[in-house]
Design an enzyme around this catalytic site. Structure first.
Site, PDB file in Angstrom:
ATOM      1  N   GLY A   1      -8.914   3.404  -8.376  1.00 56.12           N
ATOM      2  CA  GLY A   1      -8.185   4.582  -8.839  1.00 56.12           C
ATOM      3  C   GLY A   1      -8.224   4.718 -10.351  1.00 56.12           C
ATOM      4  O   GLY A   1      -8.249   3.723 -11.083  1.00 56.12           O
TER       5      GLY A   1
ATOM      6  N   GLY B   1      -1.638   6.520  -2.518  1.00 51.60           N
ATOM      7  CA  GLY B   1      -2.763   6.443  -3.447  1.00 51.60           C
ATOM      8  C   GLY B   1      -3.841   5.499  -2.936  1.00 51.60           C
ATOM      9  O   GLY B   1      -5.041   5.823  -2.975  1.00 51.60           O
ATOM     10  N   HIS B   2      -3.431   4.326  -2.444  1.00 53.70           N
ATOM     11  CA  HIS B   2      -4.392   3.393  -1.849  1.00 53.70           C
ATOM     12  C   HIS B   2      -5.072   4.017  -0.635  1.00 53.70           C
ATOM     13  O   HIS B   2      -6.285   3.887  -0.439  1.00 53.70           O
ATOM     14  CB  HIS B   2      -3.687   2.106  -1.378  1.00 53.70           C
ATOM     15  CG  HIS B   2      -3.115   1.267  -2.464  1.00 53.70           C
ATOM     16  ND1 HIS B   2      -1.766   1.025  -2.580  1.00 53.70           N
ATOM     17  CD2 HIS B   2      -3.705   0.597  -3.481  1.00 53.70           C
ATOM     18  CE1 HIS B   2      -1.544   0.233  -3.611  1.00 53.70           C
ATOM     19  NE2 HIS B   2      -2.703  -0.043  -4.186  1.00 53.70           N
TER      20      HIS B   2
ATOM     21  N   GLN C   1      -9.096  -0.539 -16.483  1.00 58.87           N
ATOM     22  CA  GLN C   1      -9.625  -1.495 -15.507  1.00 58.87           C
ATOM     23  C   GLN C   1     -10.918  -0.961 -14.898  1.00 58.87           C
ATOM     24  O   GLN C   1     -11.900  -1.714 -14.736  1.00 58.87           O
ATOM     25  CB  GLN C   1      -8.586  -1.731 -14.411  1.00 58.87           C
ATOM     26  CG  GLN C   1      -9.087  -2.555 -13.238  1.00 58.87           C
ATOM     27  CD  GLN C   1      -8.018  -2.774 -12.193  1.00 58.87           C
ATOM     28  OE1 GLN C   1      -7.178  -3.647 -12.336  1.00 58.87           O
ATOM     29  NE2 GLN C   1      -8.025  -1.973 -11.149  1.00 58.87           N
TER      30      GLN C   1
ATOM     31  N   LEU D   1       0.815  -1.210   0.000  1.00 57.59           N
ATOM     32  CA  LEU D   1       0.000   0.000   0.000  1.00 57.59           C
ATOM     33  C   LEU D   1       0.853   1.266   0.000  1.00 57.59           C
ATOM     34  O   LEU D   1       1.900   1.341   0.640  1.00 57.59           O
ATOM     35  CB  LEU D   1      -0.930   0.008   1.217  1.00 57.59           C
ATOM     36  CG  LEU D   1      -1.902  -1.174   1.341  1.00 57.59           C
ATOM     37  CD1 LEU D   1      -2.823  -0.956   2.542  1.00 57.59           C
ATOM     38  CD2 LEU D   1      -2.717  -1.363   0.074  1.00 57.59           C
TER      39      LEU D   1
ATOM     40  N   SER E   1       2.596   0.566  -6.632  1.00 58.92           N
ATOM     41  CA  SER E   1       3.418  -0.339  -5.831  1.00 58.92           C
ATOM     42  C   SER E   1       4.710  -0.692  -6.559  1.00 58.92           C
ATOM     43  O   SER E   1       5.719  -1.023  -5.938  1.00 58.92           O
ATOM     44  CB  SER E   1       2.623  -1.611  -5.510  1.00 58.92           C
ATOM     45  OG  SER E   1       1.431  -1.287  -4.820  1.00 58.92           O
TER      46      SER E   1
END
Length: 283
Positions: free
Chosen positions: A150, A36-37, A156, A33, A189
């Site tokens: 995000g 952003g997460h 996605q 993480l 990540s």
């Protein structure tokens, strides 16, 4: 903080929460993480009584076995970051591969009405079947009211929205802005694996996207694509895989700009052996 590794455990816990009429949000992650997460988690906390953060490195969405092996796994550190935000309202679900796939580690086949064949779909065989399989599984287990993704992975996000629409799943999909490092690099990540010289070079990606956005007002899409390709051909450390200007609805490359349509620029770049993606809204 409640941490579960088995679907039976988390299902029982969530059933109890729903008995109290509490709303549940979901933030699906593959761990490692970063800020952003955490921004996704914080947004989810403002809109739900409880937030489930799933931490699962999904094998079926990797087309490169070496990339799967190297993907960082930092569960203890991830839990510590989440505890610092809210111990009481966050639930961690960190299942095993067997728990998610029940011994059959294969993807379901999906039809996303063509969205899966654009951009990433051309370079990562089977990737979106893997994404669809695992996200749908999380939706079935957790039954969230809302799920948060995000916009860095914009394709996605579009595919998950299409899956929810086609499968008539009772979950609201929330897209959240890209969170960037101070130098403009989209948080990922994978950034932790960048060697120093490539980390220093990588902000060129966002710098180029911003320049493309400026050009979009006056130049054709083809001219901008040519310009970006030439800029990267001169760069010693970054290798461009693709740069595409696409319609945000269909994700198909634009041939001629049409008034009142929304467009976005998408890019994939190799920094050494690390693949970085990014995108930017153009209008």
């Amino acid at each position: 903080m409640e941490v579960y590794s088995e679907k039976q455990q988390i299902t029982a816990a969530l059933d109890s929460l729903r008995g109290e009429n509490l709303n549940v949000g979901l933030v699906p992650t593959m761990g490692a993480l970063h800020e952003g997460h955490l921004q996704l988690v914080k947004k989810a906390l403002t809109e739900n009584d409880k937030v489930v953060v799933s931490i699962f490195v999904n094998p079926t969405q990797f087309d490169n076995s070496e990339d799967l092996t190297k993907y960082p796994r930092t569960l203890s550190a991830d839990i510590a970051l989440l505890e610092a935000i809210d111990k009481a309202s966050i639930i961690v679900y960190a299942p095993t591969v067997d728990d998610m796939y029940e011994g059959q580690t294969v993807s379901q086949k999906f039809d996303f009405e063509g969205l899966e064949f654009e951009m990433e779909g051309k370079f990562r065989a089977g990737h979106f079947d893997g994404v669809g399989t695992i996200v749908k599984r999380f939706f079935e287990i957790i039954k969230p009211d809302k799920a948060y993704f995000g916009e860095k992975d914009f394709q996605q996000l579009a595919i998950i929205r299409k899956m929810v629409e086609l499968s008539d799943l009772p979950v609201v999909i929330e897209g959240c802005e890209i969170h960037r490092e101070t130098n403009g690099l989209a948080m990922s990540s994978r950034n932790t694996r960048l060697k120093p010289q490539f980390k220093e070079a990588a902000p060129f990606i966002y710098k180029t996207l911003k320049a493309a956005k400026e050009k979009f007002g006056t130049e054709s899409a083809n001219k901008i694509v040519d310009w970006v390709e030439k800029e990267f051909s001169k760069h010693a450390l970054l290798e461009l895989e693709y740069f595409i200007i696409a319609d945000t609805k269909t994700l198909k490359p634009v041939k001629r700009k049409i008034k009142n349509k929304a467009y976005r620029a998408f890019i994939a770049v190799y920094a050494d052996d690390i693949r970085l993606i990014d995108n930017i809204a153009l209008n």
